[in-house]
Design an enzyme around this catalytic site. Structure first.
Site, PDB file in Angstrom:
ATOM      1  N   ASP A  96      43.924   6.178 -23.140  1.00  0.00           N
ATOM      2  CA  ASP A  96      43.758   5.662 -21.748  1.00  0.00           C
ATOM      3  C   ASP A  96      42.323   4.707 -21.505  1.00  0.00           C
ATOM      4  O   ASP A  96      41.304   5.323 -22.077  1.00  0.00           O
ATOM      5  CB  ASP A  96      43.404   7.096 -20.793  1.00  0.00           C
ATOM      6  CG  ASP A  96      43.324   6.428 -19.237  1.00  0.00           C
ATOM      7  OD1 ASP A  96      43.150   5.262 -19.108  1.00  0.00           O
ATOM      8  OD2 ASP A  96      43.452   7.467 -18.537  1.00  0.00           O
ATOM      9  N   GLU A 122      47.435   2.410 -20.778  1.00  0.00           N
ATOM     10  CA  GLU A 122      47.656   3.725 -21.182  1.00  0.00           C
ATOM     11  C   GLU A 122      48.915   3.746 -22.055  1.00  0.00           C
ATOM     12  O   GLU A 122      49.847   3.008 -21.898  1.00  0.00           O
ATOM     13  CB  GLU A 122      47.978   4.679 -20.117  1.00  0.00           C
ATOM     14  CG  GLU A 122      46.897   4.781 -19.100  1.00  0.00           C
ATOM     15  CD  GLU A 122      47.240   6.055 -18.167  1.00  0.00           C
ATOM     16  OE1 GLU A 122      48.132   6.734 -18.264  1.00  0.00           O
ATOM     17  OE2 GLU A 122      46.652   5.878 -16.961  1.00  0.00           O
TER      18      GLU A 122
END
Length: 373
Positions: free
Chosen positions: A19, A119
């Site tokens: 992330d 992500e």
DNA sequence: TCTGGGGTCCTAGGACCC
DNA sequence: TCTGGGGTCCTAGGACCC
């Protein structure tokens, strides 16, 4: 003769969740030297003085300290920070960086599932649950792309993602949940930290006296099924125990493609609405063609000044990727459902029932034509 | 605080069929 | 005449994610 029982670490598959930290802001900082050290509040958003309905995409720490956050109206952000610097979002730029990030991740894992622009969930079986290889990957991303990522390592994607959130407070920005520790890891977290629990579900859970994931896990399944239905109730129970049997897939399958726009000022002007609809149909058609897909359904979305929002859809006789077909269908829906003269805040076009162009060609070989017989 | 834009998934209710 | 019990497909709305 039995095989020796595999150890837990061999048995469990490992997932590394990546992330990017403050992705849009980090990219802007790379492109604009000095931005990272600028002490002013900085907001990635159109300037509310020229775009009164803009919302905040992201903001730096100085802005956050003043209460500015994502999804807030930019007019509010300006009120909170009259000296803030507003930087218009540059989505093509972010997509270019995203592609570079994903390429690097694919070079470091046998399977990468991209979950959003910043992500991804990586198969990490080859490396197991030691943090070293993840830390090394993080360094490579920093060196080669220039951005910082937070990493969560766990036996399934759900817990790996939650671990990546926890990693944002960890020194190396890596957090590992070893196999068997999932339930203990999630138990103390607030229910809102579970994927799929938003403001509404959080409020309902609180109404049942459930504040933490552990408290949720302690409730009988029957109670959750009664309160939240079969699908969501079952999901809540499994997720609250850190259980997730979803698998990763590198291939993205589109279910719908859409374009929409909020006008700066509500309009009932037919010309303006028609122009917007036509440009959205062209945009959607271009993406269909790029993905080599055909659409079997066209929908419009209208939002009135009251924020009342409606969607209306229709099936197409023949699946299409042509802007003209989509525009025609959208216009027909407009004529049928828009009350002329009623000002519109937002208008949008969506296509669905997508199928690969090749599959459609195959099908038509077996389709009887009206001329036949 | 007056609320963007791009998506996914689930559900309720109605039509229709046997 | 007050009334069944599935099943499937479709539509519209809403919750949720980034």
């Amino acid at each position: 003769m039995r095989e020796p029982a595999p150890s837990v670490s061999e048995l469990a598959t490992a997932c590394l969740y990546v992330d990017a930290d403050r992705f849009f802001f980090s990219v802007e900082a790379l492109e604009r030297p000095g931005l990272a050290d600028d002490p002013r509040p900085i907001v990635i958003s159109h300037d509310p003085r020229t775009a009164p309905r803009a919302v905040v995409t992201t903001a730096n720490d100085a802005a956050r300290q003043l209460g500015i956050g994502s999804a807030m109206s930019s007019a509010t952000a300006l009120r909170l920070a009259p000296n803030a610097l507003f930087l218009p979002p540059r989505h093509e730029l972010y997509h270019r960086y995203s592609e570079r990030l994903m390429a690097l991740l694919r070079a470091n894992s046998s399977l990468v599932q991209q979950n959003s622009i910043d992500e991804a969930a990586l198969r990490w079986d080859e490396h197991g649950f030691e943090p070293g290889p993840a830390i090394a990957l993080r360094a490579r991303v920093r060196d080669q792309i220039g951005i910082s990522v937070s990493l969560g390592l766990a036996a399934n994607p759900l817990v790996a993602k939650m671990a990546s959130e926890r990693a944002k407070g960890a020194p190396e920005r890596v957090f590992v949940v070893r196999p068997g520790e999932e339930a203990a890891f999630v138990a103390p977290l607030p229910v809102r930290s579970l994927i799929g629990v938003g403001p509404k579900a959080e409020a309902r859970l609180r109404g049942l006296g459930i504040e933490t994931v552990g408290a949720l896990a302690a409730r009988p399944l029957a109670e959750l099924l009664g309160a939240f239905g079969q699908s969501y109730g079952r999901y809540l129970q499994r997720a609250s125990r850190g259980e997730d049997d979803s698998t990763l897939s590198a291939e993205r399958v589109w279910k719908s493609i859409s374009a929409e726009r909020t006008f700066g000022v509500d309009t009932a002007d037919r010309r303006a609405l028609w122009d917007e609809l036509r440009s959205q149909a062209a945009e959607v058609a271009g993406r269909l063609q790029g993905e080599e897909l055909l659409a079997g359904e066209v929908a419009i979305k209208l939002r009135y000044a009251s924020f009342e929002t409606l969607t209306r859809q229709m099936r197409l006789q023949v699946p299409t990727d042509a802007a003209g077909d989509i525009e025609l269908a959208a216009a027909a829906l407009m004529r049928r459902y828009w009350e002329p003269g009623r000002p519109i805040r937002l208008i949008g076009v969506r296509v669905g029932r997508l199928e690969p162009r090749s599959a459609a060609a195959q099908l038509s070989l077996f389709e009887p034509t009206s001329e036949a017989g």
